[in-house]
Enzyme design. Structure first.
Site, PDB file in Angstrom:
ATOM      1  N   CYS A  55      17.744 -29.338  15.238  1.00  0.00           N
ATOM      2  CA  CYS A  55      16.641 -28.389  15.440  1.00  0.00           C
ATOM      3  C   CYS A  55      16.673 -27.886  16.879  1.00  0.00           C
ATOM      4  O   CYS A  55      16.799 -28.669  17.816  1.00  0.00           O
ATOM      5  CB  CYS A  55      15.303 -29.071  15.152  1.00  0.00           C
ATOM      6  SG  CYS A  55      13.909 -27.946  15.386  1.00  0.00           S
TER       7      CYS A  55
ATOM      8  N   CYS B 282      10.793 -30.839  21.005  1.00  0.00           N
ATOM      9  CA  CYS B 282       9.643 -31.746  20.851  1.00  0.00           C
ATOM     10  C   CYS B 282      10.058 -33.166  21.274  1.00  0.00           C
ATOM     11  O   CYS B 282      10.970 -33.753  20.665  1.00  0.00           O
ATOM     12  CB  CYS B 282       9.154 -31.738  19.403  1.00  0.00           C
ATOM     13  SG  CYS B 282       8.954 -30.067  18.744  1.00  0.00           S
TER      14      CYS B 282
ATOM     15  N   CYS C 133      10.686 -36.098  18.795  1.00  0.00           N
ATOM     16  CA  CYS C 133      11.332 -35.873  17.499  1.00  0.00           C
ATOM     17  C   CYS C 133      12.804 -36.303  17.421  1.00  0.00           C
ATOM     18  O   CYS C 133      13.636 -35.857  18.224  1.00  0.00           O
ATOM     19  CB  CYS C 133      11.211 -34.399  17.114  1.00  0.00           C
ATOM     20  SG  CYS C 133      11.822 -34.126  15.434  1.00  0.00           S
TER      21      CYS C 133
ATOM     22  N   CYS D 271       5.702 -33.514  -0.215  1.00  0.00           N
ATOM     23  CA  CYS D 271       5.738 -32.762   1.040  1.00  0.00           C
ATOM     24  C   CYS D 271       7.170 -32.676   1.537  1.00  0.00           C
ATOM     25  O   CYS D 271       7.829 -33.704   1.715  1.00  0.00           O
ATOM     26  CB  CYS D 271       4.902 -33.471   2.103  1.00  0.00           C
ATOM     27  SG  CYS D 271       3.252 -33.895   1.540  1.00  0.00           S
TER      28      CYS D 271
ATOM     29  N   CYS E  52       3.650 -29.285  -0.614  1.00  0.00           N
ATOM     30  CA  CYS E  52       3.385 -29.040   0.806  1.00  0.00           C
ATOM     31  C   CYS E  52       4.738 -28.860   1.470  1.00  0.00           C
ATOM     32  O   CYS E  52       5.687 -29.569   1.107  1.00  0.00           O
ATOM     33  CB  CYS E  52       2.659 -30.237   1.412  1.00  0.00           C
ATOM     34  SG  CYS E  52       2.386 -30.071   3.192  1.00  0.00           S
TER      35      CYS E  52
ATOM     36  N   CYS F 177      -2.749 -27.937   6.522  1.00  0.00           N
ATOM     37  CA  CYS F 177      -2.630 -29.350   6.843  1.00  0.00           C
ATOM     38  C   CYS F 177      -2.271 -29.392   8.325  1.00  0.00           C
ATOM     39  O   CYS F 177      -1.186 -28.947   8.707  1.00  0.00           O
ATOM     40  CB  CYS F 177      -1.534 -30.000   5.994  1.00  0.00           C
ATOM     41  SG  CYS F 177      -1.095 -31.667   6.521  1.00  0.00           S
TER      42      CYS F 177
ATOM     43  N   ARG G 197      -5.165 -38.136   6.858  1.00  0.00           N
ATOM     44  CA  ARG G 197      -3.975 -38.912   6.464  1.00  0.00           C
ATOM     45  C   ARG G 197      -3.529 -39.842   7.590  1.00  0.00           C
ATOM     46  O   ARG G 197      -3.254 -39.387   8.704  1.00  0.00           O
ATOM     47  CB  ARG G 197      -2.835 -37.964   6.063  1.00  0.00           C
ATOM     48  CG  ARG G 197      -1.605 -38.722   5.510  1.00  0.00           C
ATOM     49  CD  ARG G 197      -0.643 -37.810   4.753  1.00  0.00           C
ATOM     50  NE  ARG G 197      -1.384 -36.972   3.834  1.00  0.00           N
ATOM     51  CZ  ARG G 197      -1.547 -35.655   4.000  1.00  0.00           C
ATOM     52  NH1 ARG G 197      -0.996 -35.031   4.999  1.00  0.00           N
ATOM     53  NH2 ARG G 197      -2.258 -34.968   3.124  1.00  0.00           N
TER      54      ARG G 197
HETATM   55  N1  SAM Z   1       9.912 -28.336  12.210  1.00  0.00           N
HETATM   56  C1  SAM Z   1       8.706 -28.698  11.596  1.00  0.00           C
HETATM   57  C2  SAM Z   1       7.561 -28.641  12.581  1.00  0.00           C
HETATM   58  O1  SAM Z   1       7.717 -29.049  13.720  1.00  0.00           O
HETATM   59  O2  SAM Z   1       6.499 -28.175  12.221  1.00  0.00           O
HETATM   60  C3  SAM Z   1       9.000 -30.030  10.958  1.00  0.00           C
HETATM   61  C4  SAM Z   1       8.015 -31.041  10.745  1.00  0.00           C
HETATM   62  S1  SAM Z   1       7.687 -32.080  12.119  1.00  0.00           S
HETATM   63  C5  SAM Z   1       8.757 -33.401  11.950  1.00  0.00           C
HETATM   64  C6  SAM Z   1       6.075 -32.523  11.611  1.00  0.00           C
HETATM   65  C7  SAM Z   1       5.274 -33.417  12.507  1.00  0.00           C
HETATM   66  O3  SAM Z   1       5.759 -34.747  12.432  1.00  0.00           O
HETATM   67  C8  SAM Z   1       5.251 -33.136  13.995  1.00  0.00           C
HETATM   68  O4  SAM Z   1       4.422 -32.069  14.325  1.00  0.00           O
HETATM   69  C9  SAM Z   1       4.719 -34.456  14.520  1.00  0.00           C
HETATM   70  O5  SAM Z   1       3.305 -34.428  14.539  1.00  0.00           O
HETATM   71  C10 SAM Z   1       5.225 -35.474  13.487  1.00  0.00           C
HETATM   72  N2  SAM Z   1       6.261 -36.347  14.076  1.00  0.00           N
HETATM   73  C11 SAM Z   1       7.539 -36.015  14.332  1.00  0.00           C
HETATM   74  N3  SAM Z   1       8.199 -37.032  14.918  1.00  0.00           N
HETATM   75  C12 SAM Z   1       7.308 -38.043  15.030  1.00  0.00           C
HETATM   76  C13 SAM Z   1       7.383 -39.364  15.572  1.00  0.00           C
HETATM   77  N4  SAM Z   1       8.481 -39.832  16.141  1.00  0.00           N
HETATM   78  N5  SAM Z   1       6.280 -40.134  15.508  1.00  0.00           N
HETATM   79  C14 SAM Z   1       5.147 -39.647  14.949  1.00  0.00           C
HETATM   80  N6  SAM Z   1       5.015 -38.418  14.446  1.00  0.00           N
HETATM   81  C15 SAM Z   1       6.087 -37.623  14.491  1.00  0.00           C
HETATM   82 FE1  SF4 Z   2      12.171 -29.383  15.312  1.00  0.00          FE
HETATM   83 FE2  SF4 Z   2      11.328 -31.884  15.265  1.00  0.00          FE
HETATM   84 FE3  SF4 Z   2      10.043 -30.116  16.764  1.00  0.00          FE
HETATM   85 FE4  SF4 Z   2       9.890 -29.963  14.048  1.00  0.00          FE
HETATM   86  S1  SF4 Z   2       9.113 -31.598  15.346  1.00  0.00           S
HETATM   87  S2  SF4 Z   2      10.240 -28.290  15.494  1.00  0.00           S
HETATM   88  S3  SF4 Z   2      11.932 -30.688  13.490  1.00  0.00           S
HETATM   89  S4  SF4 Z   2      12.173 -30.794  17.042  1.00  0.00           S
END
Ligand code: SAM
Ligand code: SF4
Ligand code: DTB
Length: 313
Positions: free
Chosen positions: A49, A53, A56, A93, A124, A184, A256
């Site tokens: 990606c 973030c 992530c 989801c 979702c 959501c 959730r």
């Molecule tokens: N690219 C999409 C986005 O960012 O909207 C993909 C879904 S992203 C993985 C969805 C959510 O998962 C993030 O906004 C974050 O809140 C949560 N998330 C991701 N990595 C995480 C982690 N290591 N621990 C807890 N929550 C996490």
């Molecule tokens: Fe990409 Fe992860 Fe950020 Fe979603 S949360 S936009 S998958 S880097």
């Protein structure tokens, strides 16, 4: 109550049992406290990606050792959906590690949404940023919910994500709302944010055009290779207080208890359910990280006396 920042700070300072009592009373007014919604998560496109973030595992900016995978075919996704249903989930989801869905892939995702719905599951998806055209197309395919999180306060957000802004998130949420898809939207606790950040995160959620139908509260899963890998865990009572205050502020939303349950005791989860959490992800895996196992959850439901909600709102 209007729930200005000062009101929320005051709630954080209420004695724990008094806060728990208030939240549980509110919860009972709108929900059966012995019922829990079970959703299931599945990653339909993994890794690489372009976003940064800091939490992530799927960001191309960090080396987390994840095996990348392109968008899966409909059959593989449908197999997982059927399994999720057989395990007791009512909503499927699907997540994709995209900045925003590529225009060429959107029709594929739309077909998958139709097929999953035909299995009798709610749908979702979380695909990153959407423009109005994308959101309208997903609605036309029958999508029930779109997950897009504010994640944290606007101030702390800038320390966590640099490749897109908090305002970008609000814009996507506006497009989803405008398209008539249920929103959501929640965030992550335990990224090193202050209580003030948690307060401003809740203020941000409250300022959305409508209260989100569904609010995921994630506890950070610290992933090796990401900038947050060594972040100390949030104090458990602070997490429980945040769930309770979310219930008071959003009496009719589903809350959730999302990522991070694997590292929570059953007792901690039970307190979160008591103060208003009423939905979880069921299944051994989240998107890429481990979830609390299906067998452990079934045991926990039995001990607490929780019934799974057969039909979602
Ligand atoms: N690219 C999409 C986005 O960012 O909207 C993909 C879904 S992203 C993985 C969805 C959510 O998962 C993030 O906004 C974050 O809140 C949560 N998330 C991701 N990595 C995480 C982690 N290591 N621990 C807890 N929550 C996490
Ligand atoms: Fe990409 Fe992860 Fe950020 Fe979603 S949360 S936009 S998958 S880097
Ligand atoms: C949300 O708020 N939490 C879920 C869902 N929305 C998509 C994702 C949790 C991801 C946890 C890390 C992983 O499995 O990669």
């Amino acid at each position: 109550m209007a729930y200005a920042a000062s009101d929320i700070h005051k709630l954080y300072e209420v004695q724990l049992f008094d806060l728990m009592y208030l939240a549980h009373e509110k919860h009972r007014t709108y929900f059966d406290p012995n019922e829990i919604e079970c959703c299931s998560l599945f990653n339909i496109k993994t890794g690489r990606c372009p976003e940064d973030c800091a939490y992530c595992p799927q960001s191309a900016h960090y080396n987390t050792g994840l095996a990348n995978e392109k968008l899966l075919d409909a059959e593989a996704i449908l197999r997982e959906a059927k399994l999720a249903k057989a395990n007791g989930a009512t909503r499927f989801c699907m997540g994709a590690a995209w900045r925003s869905p590529p225009k060429k892939d959107l029709p594929k995702v739309m077909d998958v949404i139709r097929a999953v719905k035909a299995e009798g599951l709610e749908t979702c998806v979380t695909l990153g940023m959407l423009d109005q055209e994308d959101a309208d197309a997903l609605k036309a395919a029958g999508l029930d919910y779109y997950n897009h999180n504010l994640d944290t306060s606007p101030e702390f957000y800038e320390k966590i994500i640099k490749t897109r802004t908090y305002q970008d998130r609000l814009d996507t949420l506006q497009h989803v709302h405008q398209a008539g898809i249920n929103v959501c939207c929640g965030g992550i606790l335990g990224m090193g944010e202050t209580r003030e950040d948690r307060v401003q995160f809740l203020v941000g959620l409250k300022q959305l055009p409508q209260p989100p139908k569904s609010i995921p509260l994630n506890q950070l899963i610290p992933i090796a290779g990401t900038p947050l890998e060594n972040t100390p865990a949030i104090e458990p009572f602070e997490f429980i207080r945040t769930v309770a205050i979310t219930r008071l502020m959003f009496p009719t939303s589903m809350i959730r208890l999302s990522a991070g349950r694997e590292n929570m005791s059953e007792e901690m989860q039970a307190l979160c359910f008591y103060v208003g959490a009423n939905s979880i992800f069921l299944g051994d895996k989240l998107l890429t990280a481990k979830n609390s196992s299906l067998s452990r959850d079934k045991e926990m439901f039995k001990k607490i006396g929780l019934q799974t909600r057969s039909e979602s709102c």
